[in-house]
Design an enzyme around this catalytic site. Structure first.
Site, short mmCIF file in Angstrom:
data_model
loop_
_atom_site.label_atom_id
_atom_site.label_comp_id
_atom_site.label_asym_id
_atom_site.label_seq_id
_atom_site.Cartn_x
_atom_site.Cartn_y
_atom_site.Cartn_z
N ARG A 58 -6.23 -28.10 -5.64
CA ARG A 58 -6.48 -27.33 -4.42
C ARG A 58 -7.87 -26.69 -4.46
O ARG A 58 -8.56 -26.62 -3.45
CB ARG A 58 -5.41 -26.23 -4.25
CG ARG A 58 -5.73 -25.25 -3.14
CD ARG A 58 -4.58 -24.31 -2.83
NE ARG A 58 -3.94 -23.76 -3.99
CZ ARG A 58 -4.43 -22.75 -4.72
NH1 ARG A 58 -5.60 -22.20 -4.42
NH2 ARG A 58 -3.77 -22.29 -5.77
N TYR A 108 -11.39 -30.97 22.99
CA TYR A 108 -10.17 -31.65 22.54
C TYR A 108 -8.95 -30.75 22.79
O TYR A 108 -9.00 -29.53 22.63
CB TYR A 108 -10.31 -31.98 21.06
CG TYR A 108 -9.05 -32.45 20.39
CD1 TYR A 108 -8.31 -33.51 20.92
CD2 TYR A 108 -8.61 -31.86 19.21
CE1 TYR A 108 -7.16 -33.94 20.29
CE2 TYR A 108 -7.46 -32.30 18.58
CZ TYR A 108 -6.74 -33.34 19.12
OH TYR A 108 -5.59 -33.76 18.51
N ASP A 130 -18.50 -29.44 17.00
CA ASP A 130 -17.67 -30.59 16.66
C ASP A 130 -18.52 -31.83 16.92
O ASP A 130 -18.78 -32.19 18.06
CB ASP A 130 -16.41 -30.58 17.53
CG ASP A 130 -15.46 -31.73 17.21
OD1 ASP A 130 -15.91 -32.75 16.65
OD2 ASP A 130 -14.26 -31.62 17.55
N LYS A 164 -11.56 -40.07 12.30
CA LYS A 164 -12.17 -40.90 13.33
C LYS A 164 -13.27 -41.79 12.76
O LYS A 164 -12.99 -42.65 11.93
CB LYS A 164 -12.69 -40.01 14.46
CG LYS A 164 -11.70 -38.94 14.93
CD LYS A 164 -10.39 -39.51 15.41
CE LYS A 164 -9.52 -38.51 16.15
NZ LYS A 164 -9.07 -37.34 15.36
#
Length: 401
Positions: A46, A98, A170, A195
């Site tokens: 982590r 989005y 973004d 993406k």
């Protein structure tokens, strides 16, 4: 070093132990360092993992930032950035964003007293008017989703900084191949690595890149404390995908422009949204800010209603009806019922995301096949509407007959 070279070599150095050209995949969740535990580079996945570290190095190099952090999804990355805010803070965001970003701003952050104002970011006067004394962040998309609007990022950064706010961008649609927002003044760049970076619809991930070491340290503290990290296997797949990012993206941009031109000349299309078209209101800005690479996403409105658009997106053969974008296969979706269904309807319509809007993600299929697939959907859908004009597209000549 050019971007395509960086994408292959930086963060992907050969294994010093074996000389393997491809760095190994480290699936270990925990580490037993040989020296002092407090001085170990890795102790628990982590907090840090060699595979994730390599990917973060690559992404930082592509965006020319001081560092990057890889998250379990694009939304996890957005959440990580927004956790810089506290109760009473205010966010200015674009109307063309989005659906998941809209949802977290309006239905999650509002629970802890963080307010959001949506404005069209291409109207800088409205942006300035929306800023309050409590505004701590402007959230922009480059270009916007799904209407592909653009804003002058350098000017937007100036406005944000004049008011003591951060500019977060973004950059999923443009990728660092077309735009590097940090060089234009942005403080944070976000990517849905699912993406274009990954590019093959086989991983889930997100990333934040920054240009300030103190901000990177603060974001890392939040990420390590909350645990939304990208898994090693997804990091490995993403690093592999990035190696072909530039060649994929350039080819997708080329096909997208052809398809946008086809759609703009089709009698059944009301409007086409694509920055590469001279009809786009920010076409001149796109030429500069996107370096002439206008992206692989094309949106358009039919001269029909919600149901006709819904039939259309179910009538293609090569374009698969699915959310997401940026991969090698072409996708088609209706934002009103799919990617932007989380919008309150009034906000969606106010933003210009109409019921008849359709969004395409252009893959790597031959563009002639994709155009013929769309033409077949037009004929099938319009035949049901008792209106089926005959249109033929000559790819080589670039005209209709």
């Amino acid at each position: 070093m050019h971007l395509s070279t960086r994408s292959i070599h930086i963060g992907n150095e050969k294994d010093p132990l074996t000389g393997a050209v491809i760095p190994p995949l480290y699936l270990s969740s925990t580490f037993a360092p040989p020296g002092e535990f407090s001085e170990a580079l890795y102790d628990y996945s982590r907090s840090g993992n060699p595979t994730r570290g390599g990917l973060e190095t690559t992404i930082a190099a592509l965006e020319e930032g001081v560092g990057a952090l890889a998250y379990g999804s694009g939304m996890a990355a957005i959440h990580g950035a927004l956790m810089l805010l506290k109760s009473g803070d205010h966010v200015v965001a674009g109307t063309d964003i989005y659906g998941g970003t809209y949802r977290i701003l309006h239905k999650i952050l509002n629970r802890v007293g963080i307010e959001t104002t949506l404005v069209p970011l291409d109207d800088l006067e409205q942006v300035a008017a929306a800023i309050r004394p409590t505004t701590r962040m402007i959230w922009a998309e480059n270009p916007g989703n799904p209407l592909l609007s653009l804003v002058d990022l350098a000017t937007l950064a100036d406005i944000a900084h004049q008011h003591g706010a951060l500019l977060a961008v973004d950059n999923t649609f443009a990728t660092p191949v077309a735009t590097q927002p940090l060089k234009l003044g942005a403080d944070i760049v976000m990517h849905s690595a699912t993406k274009y970076l990954g590019g093959h619809s086989d991983l889930l991930g997100g990333a934040l890149v920054v240009r300030d070491k103190a901000l990177l340290k603060e974001l890392y503290f939040i990420q390590n404390a909350t645990g939304g990290v990208m898994a090693p296997l997804d990091c490995y797949l993403c690093a592999r995908g990035i190696k072909t990012l530039e060649v994929r993206f350039r080819e997708q941009c080329k096909s997208a422009l052809w398809i946008a031109q086809f759609l703009e000349n089709h009698p059944s299309v009301k409007k086409v949204y694509y920055p590469g078209l001279p009809s786009h209101p920010q076409h001149e800005l796109a030429q500069k800010q996107l370096r002439g690479l206008y992206g692989g996403v094309v949106s358009f409105e039919l001269k029909s209603d919600f149901q006709a658009a819904k039939r259309f997106v179910s009538s293609t053969q090569l374009f698969q009806r699915a959310v997401s974008m940026g991969a090698v296969e072409s996708l088609i979706e209706q934002p009103a019922s799919m990617s932007h269904a989380s919008y309150d309807k009034a906000d969606r319509l106010k933003a210009g995301i109409d019921d008849g809007l359709i969004r395409l993600s252009i893959g790597l299929e031959h563009v002639q096949d994709l155009i013929e697939d769309l033409q077949g959907a037009f004929q099938l859908t319009l035949e049901q509407d008792e209106c089926a004009p005959s249109v033929n597209w000559n790819l080589e000549a670039g005209y209709f007959s």
